[in-house]
Motif scaffolding. Structure first.
Motif, mmCIF file in Angstrom:
data_model
loop_
_atom_site.group_PDB
_atom_site.id
_atom_site.type_symbol
_atom_site.label_atom_id
_atom_site.label_comp_id
_atom_site.label_asym_id
_atom_site.label_seq_id
_atom_site.Cartn_x
_atom_site.Cartn_y
_atom_site.Cartn_z
ATOM 1 N N ASP A 19 0.864 -1.184 0.000
ATOM 2 C CA ASP A 19 0.000 0.000 0.000
ATOM 3 C C ASP A 19 0.900 1.232 0.000
ATOM 4 O OD1 ASP A 19 -1.669 2.137 0.449
ATOM 5 O OD2 ASP A 19 -2.721 1.249 2.148
ATOM 6 N N PRO A 20 0.942 1.989 -1.111
ATOM 7 C CA PRO A 20 1.889 3.105 -1.180
ATOM 8 C C PRO A 20 1.598 4.221 -0.191
ATOM 9 C CG PRO A 20 0.396 3.157 -3.057
ATOM 10 C CD PRO A 20 0.165 1.847 -2.356
ATOM 11 N N ALA A 21 0.401 4.274 0.339
ATOM 12 C CA ALA A 21 0.074 5.319 1.298
ATOM 13 C C ALA A 21 0.674 5.049 2.673
ATOM 14 C CB ALA A 21 -1.441 5.482 1.417
ATOM 15 N N THR A 22 0.927 3.763 2.980
ATOM 16 C CA THR A 22 1.381 3.420 4.325
ATOM 17 C C THR A 22 2.725 2.693 4.353
ATOM 18 O OG1 THR A 22 0.122 1.345 4.250
ATOM 19 C CG2 THR A 22 -0.989 3.270 5.173
ATOM 20 N N ALA A 23 3.130 2.092 3.260
ATOM 21 C CA ALA A 23 4.398 1.359 3.225
ATOM 22 C C ALA A 23 5.568 2.334 3.319
ATOM 23 C CB ALA A 23 4.492 0.527 1.959
ATOM 24 N N ARG A 24 6.724 1.819 3.704
ATOM 25 C CA ARG A 24 7.920 2.646 3.891
ATOM 26 C C ARG A 24 9.034 2.172 2.948
ATOM 27 N NH1 ARG A 24 7.129 5.019 9.038
ATOM 28 N NH2 ARG A 24 4.882 4.931 9.436
ATOM 29 N N ILE A 25 9.918 3.093 2.630
ATOM 30 C CA ILE A 25 11.065 2.770 1.792
ATOM 31 C C ILE A 25 12.052 1.904 2.575
ATOM 32 C CG2 ILE A 25 13.070 3.718 0.573
ATOM 33 C CD1 ILE A 25 11.407 6.255 0.076
ATOM 34 N N VAL A 26 12.525 0.842 1.947
ATOM 35 C CA VAL A 26 13.613 0.023 2.492
ATOM 36 C C VAL A 26 14.879 0.254 1.663
ATOM 37 C CG1 VAL A 26 14.414 -2.307 3.028
ATOM 38 C CG2 VAL A 26 12.007 -1.684 3.417
ATOM 39 N N THR A 27 14.779 0.074 0.352
ATOM 40 C CA THR A 27 15.900 0.409 -0.528
ATOM 41 C C THR A 27 15.374 1.257 -1.677
ATOM 42 O OG1 THR A 27 15.679 -1.565 -1.914
ATOM 43 C CG2 THR A 27 17.150 -1.720 -0.002
ATOM 44 N N ALA A 28 16.269 2.039 -2.258
ATOM 45 C CA ALA A 28 15.922 2.885 -3.399
ATOM 46 C C ALA A 28 17.094 2.915 -4.353
ATOM 47 C CB ALA A 28 15.583 4.306 -2.938
ATOM 48 N N ALA A 29 16.794 3.106 -5.629
ATOM 49 C CA ALA A 29 17.851 3.221 -6.629
ATOM 50 C C ALA A 29 17.435 4.210 -7.695
ATOM 51 C CB ALA A 29 18.160 1.871 -7.267
ATOM 52 N N VAL A 30 18.383 5.017 -8.129
ATOM 53 C CA VAL A 30 18.234 5.875 -9.300
ATOM 54 C C VAL A 30 19.428 5.557 -10.201
ATOM 55 C CG1 VAL A 30 18.162 8.224 -10.187
ATOM 56 C CG2 VAL A 30 17.020 7.681 -8.019
ATOM 57 N N VAL A 31 19.134 5.101 -11.412
ATOM 58 C CA VAL A 31 20.172 4.664 -12.341
ATOM 59 C C VAL A 31 20.133 5.549 -13.582
ATOM 60 C CG1 VAL A 31 21.064 2.739 -13.703
ATOM 61 C CG2 VAL A 31 19.976 2.304 -11.487
ATOM 62 N N GLU A 32 21.209 6.258 -13.824
ATOM 63 C CA GLU A 32 21.314 7.092 -15.015
ATOM 64 C C GLU A 32 21.822 6.238 -16.171
ATOM 65 O OE1 GLU A 32 23.681 10.572 -14.182
ATOM 66 O OE2 GLU A 32 22.987 10.601 -12.091
ATOM 67 N N THR A 33 21.115 6.291 -17.309
ATOM 68 C CA THR A 33 21.494 5.456 -18.443
ATOM 69 C C THR A 33 21.588 6.273 -19.724
ATOM 70 O OG1 THR A 33 19.261 4.867 -19.237
ATOM 71 C CG2 THR A 33 20.173 3.576 -17.396
ATOM 72 N N LYS A 34 22.364 5.764 -20.647
ATOM 73 C CA LYS A 34 22.428 6.272 -22.026
ATOM 74 C C LYS A 34 22.541 5.065 -22.937
ATOM 75 C CE LYS A 34 22.646 9.208 -25.393
ATOM 76 N NZ LYS A 34 23.743 10.137 -25.644
ATOM 77 N N ASP A 103 5.546 3.625 -6.954
ATOM 78 C CA ASP A 103 6.806 4.151 -6.420
ATOM 79 C C ASP A 103 6.729 5.650 -6.139
ATOM 80 O OD1 ASP A 103 9.130 1.859 -6.870
ATOM 81 O OD2 ASP A 103 7.479 1.696 -8.281
ATOM 82 N N LEU A 104 6.157 6.412 -7.048
ATOM 83 C CA LEU A 104 6.104 7.859 -6.847
ATOM 84 C C LEU A 104 5.111 8.240 -5.754
ATOM 85 C CD1 LEU A 104 6.410 9.125 -10.515
ATOM 86 C CD2 LEU A 104 8.148 9.199 -8.716
ATOM 87 N N THR A 105 4.002 7.497 -5.667
ATOM 88 C CA THR A 105 3.044 7.772 -4.591
ATOM 89 C C THR A 105 3.653 7.453 -3.235
ATOM 90 O OG1 THR A 105 1.156 7.369 -6.040
ATOM 91 C CG2 THR A 105 0.764 7.190 -3.670
#
Length: 247
Positions: A19-34, A103-105
């Motif tokens: 549930d994106p309204a109540t769940a919490r972040i554990v891991t996150a990644a932002v990957v820049e690609t070309k 993810d964004l919510t």
């Protein structure tokens, strides 16, 4: 070559729940690609401040004990992830997220939970005619799940990231590791654009607008299906790419 030949920013979260309204972040990644290859990678491990259910650990492998011992405070992770994404959007770079509305919510809810500026508050300047009434707009976002549902509506089978990777010939190494999933989402987006040329021919903001419509159509249809199956009160939120509550 269109948007899929330009720099794309993969984004993924692994979390405590669904549930994106109540769940919490554990891991996150932002990957820049070309060109579908990694140019830079950013990863975070957060201490969510709540127990991580066994079911969630079974998916991503992070235990409560590990997150508490090695994770950074949740508010710091949410702040940094949001800042990195906003920086890419400010440069006009599309952010690719599989099932972006989740993810964004969830990220938006984390920012609100910790009293931090929203994603929209971090963006300044004209919205490039995207949506809304002149306020800052979050995007452009590319969601391979939403695009695939629209481009190949009647294909049978599951549409998990792993299943769609298999459909489009994308290798997914280490599924449910945030960095691997973020990179796979980018590669699926590129494969979608190659298979469905009309998707690749759109400008990023045009594609963003179309996904708003496609997602709403899918949500309406899915809600009707659920009600037809006997869940008379089923409600499927039709907002995309994030369900940010406003006051």
């Amino acid at each position: 070559m269109g948007w899929y030949g330009e720099p794309l920013i993969g984004f993924d979260l692994e979390t405590t729940g669904t549930d994106p309204a109540t769940a919490r972040i554990v891991t996150a990644a932002v990957v820049e690609t070309k060109g579908g290859e990694v140019a830079a990678r950013h990863g975070w491990l957060a201490d969510p401040g709540v127990p991580i259910p066994a079911g969630a650990t079974a998916v991503h492998g992070i235990t409560t004990e590990r997150a508490a011992a090695a994770g950074r405070p949740a508010h710091e992770v949410a702040e940094e992830v949001a800042g990195v994404l906003a920086g890419h959007w400010a440069l006009g770079r599309p952010v690719v997220a599989y099932n972006a509305a989740f993810d964004l919510t969830l990220l938006s809810a984390e920012l609100a939970r910790h009293g931090l500026p929203s994603l929209a508050d971090r963006l300044r300047g004209p919205d490039d005619g995207a949506v809304g009434d002149g306020a800052a707009v979050v995007g452009p976002v590319i969601d391979p799940l939403t695009i695939d549902r629209a481009a190949d509506r009647y294909r049978k089978g599951r549409r998990t990231l792993a299943a769609v990777c298999e459909e489009y010939g994308v290798v997914l190494d280490d599924a449910h590791e945030a960095g691997a999933d973020a990179l796979a989402a980018v590669r699926v987006a590129r494969a979608l654009a190659a298979r469905h040329g009309w998707v690749g021919a759109m400008e990023p903001w045009e594609l963003h607008r179309e996904q708003i419509r496609w997602y709403a159509e899918w949500a309406t249809g899915y809600q009707s299906w659920l009600r037809g199956k006997g869940d008379a009160r089923a409600v499927v939120d039709d907002r995309w790419p994030l369900r940010e509550e406003t006051t």
